[in-house]
Design a protein around this motif. Structure first.
Motif, PDB file in Angstrom:
ATOM      1  N   THR A 143       0.810  -1.221   0.000  1.00  0.00           N
ATOM      2  CA  THR A 143       0.000   0.000   0.000  1.00  0.00           C
ATOM      3  C   THR A 143       0.842   1.269   0.000  1.00  0.00           C
ATOM      4  OG1 THR A 143      -0.158  -0.142   2.394  1.00  0.00           O
ATOM      5  CG2 THR A 143      -1.950  -1.134   1.119  1.00  0.00           C
ATOM      6  N   ARG A 144       2.121   1.152   0.327  1.00  0.00           N
ATOM      7  CA  ARG A 144       3.018   2.313   0.319  1.00  0.00           C
ATOM      8  C   ARG A 144       4.363   1.895  -0.263  1.00  0.00           C
ATOM      9  NH1 ARG A 144       0.228   1.866   4.698  1.00  0.00           N
ATOM     10  NH2 ARG A 144       1.841   0.725   5.793  1.00  0.00           N
ATOM     11  N   LEU A 145       4.965   2.805  -1.001  1.00  0.00           N
ATOM     12  CA  LEU A 145       6.266   2.556  -1.622  1.00  0.00           C
ATOM     13  C   LEU A 145       7.204   3.694  -1.266  1.00  0.00           C
ATOM     14  CD1 LEU A 145       8.105   0.984  -3.624  1.00  0.00           C
ATOM     15  CD2 LEU A 145       7.078   2.350  -5.454  1.00  0.00           C
ATOM     16  N   VAL A 146       8.371   3.351  -0.719  1.00  0.00           N
ATOM     17  CA  VAL A 146       9.389   4.343  -0.377  1.00  0.00           C
ATOM     18  C   VAL A 146      10.609   4.060  -1.243  1.00  0.00           C
ATOM     19  CG1 VAL A 146      10.881   5.276   1.438  1.00  0.00           C
ATOM     20  CG2 VAL A 146       8.565   4.464   2.010  1.00  0.00           C
ATOM     21  N   LEU A 147      11.006   5.042  -2.045  1.00  0.00           N
ATOM     22  CA  LEU A 147      12.184   4.921  -2.895  1.00  0.00           C
ATOM     23  C   LEU A 147      13.295   5.766  -2.286  1.00  0.00           C
ATOM     24  CD1 LEU A 147      10.483   5.375  -6.390  1.00  0.00           C
ATOM     25  CD2 LEU A 147      11.003   3.230  -5.212  1.00  0.00           C
ATOM     26  N   THR A 148      14.396   5.128  -1.905  1.00  0.00           N
ATOM     27  CA  THR A 148      15.519   5.878  -1.357  1.00  0.00           C
ATOM     28  C   THR A 148      16.628   5.931  -2.408  1.00  0.00           C
ATOM     29  OG1 THR A 148      16.548   3.934  -0.340  1.00  0.00           O
ATOM     30  CG2 THR A 148      14.980   5.162   0.999  1.00  0.00           C
ATOM     31  N   SER A 149      17.064   7.116  -2.731  1.00  0.00           N
ATOM     32  CA  SER A 149      18.101   7.350  -3.736  1.00  0.00           C
ATOM     33  C   SER A 149      17.794   6.655  -5.067  1.00  0.00           C
ATOM     34  CB  SER A 149      19.464   6.881  -3.222  1.00  0.00           C
ATOM     35  OG  SER A 149      19.779   7.483  -2.002  1.00  0.00           O
ATOM     36  N   PRO A 150      16.588   6.834  -5.592  1.00  0.00           N
ATOM     37  CA  PRO A 150      16.268   6.160  -6.853  1.00  0.00           C
ATOM     38  C   PRO A 150      16.926   6.853  -8.035  1.00  0.00           C
ATOM     39  CG  PRO A 150      14.478   7.610  -6.247  1.00  0.00           C
ATOM     40  CD  PRO A 150      15.478   7.668  -5.117  1.00  0.00           C
ATOM     41  N   PRO A 151      17.048   6.120  -9.148  1.00  0.00           N
ATOM     42  CA  PRO A 151      17.489   6.783 -10.377  1.00  0.00           C
ATOM     43  C   PRO A 151      16.387   7.721 -10.864  1.00  0.00           C
ATOM     44  CG  PRO A 151      16.924   4.478 -10.787  1.00  0.00           C
ATOM     45  CD  PRO A 151      16.790   4.702  -9.321  1.00  0.00           C
ATOM     46  N   THR A 152      16.686   8.523 -11.865  1.00  0.00           N
ATOM     47  CA  THR A 152      15.668   9.401 -12.425  1.00  0.00           C
ATOM     48  C   THR A 152      14.602   8.550 -13.111  1.00  0.00           C
ATOM     49  OG1 THR A 152      16.742   9.605 -14.581  1.00  0.00           O
ATOM     50  CG2 THR A 152      17.391  11.199 -12.865  1.00  0.00           C
ATOM     51  N   TRP A 153      13.423   9.153 -13.319  1.00  0.00           N
ATOM     52  CA  TRP A 153      12.354   8.421 -13.995  1.00  0.00           C
ATOM     53  C   TRP A 153      12.795   7.982 -15.390  1.00  0.00           C
ATOM     54  CZ3 TRP A 153       8.483   5.619 -12.770  1.00  0.00           C
ATOM     55  CH2 TRP A 153       7.546   5.259 -13.736  1.00  0.00           C
TER      56      TRP A 153
END
Length: 140
Positions: free
Chosen positions: A60-70
């Protein structure tokens, strides 16, 4: 069965998503578990996005830490580069020193404190990372 890229090929990220989904019955032992926060770091962001999209009833929730650009996330990764990286990480002459460096407690603590915790990581975190970072835990 263990996934062996030499035999089954390099498939990313859908192959990884399907691998994680195969673990869902173990992760979500109780059918009543329907409210999960998924935390994904760095280059595994596409895996997290796909997992969340394909499993909205439990993630139900997504946390992206230091993701690449879209743009980086939706652009194909050249298979030649995947193959080069795979060879580097499976060649004992290059992989063993690289993993030995990355598995050092001091480096794990530095990275964790710099990128994952608002203060400092605790001993329980370090104990778990040390248990999860060993030669036995690596892919074949």
């Amino acid at each position: 069965d263990a996934w062996n890229p030499s035999e089954q090929g390099l498939s990313f990220p859908l192959g990884w998503v399907e691998g994680v989904e195969a673990l869902f019955p173990t992760i979500f032992e109780e059918e009543s578990v329907k409210d999960c926060t998924l935390v994904v770091q760095g280059g595994l962001a596409p895996v997290g996005v796909l997992l969340a999209k394909r499993n909205p009833n439990c993630i139900t929730r997504l946390v992206l830490t230091s993701p690449p650009t879209w743009k980086e996330m939706i652009t194909d990764f050249p298979s030649s580069e995947l193959q080069r990286n795979y060879k580097f990480l499976t060649n004992p002459w290059s992989a063993n020193p690289a993993f030995a460096l990355l598995e050092q407690e001091s480096l794990i603590r530095f990275f964790s404190n710099a990128f994952l915790f608002s203060d400092t990581c605790d001993d329980e975190w370090m104990k778990n990372t040390q248990r999860a970072t060993s030669r036995e835990m690596r892919l074949p």
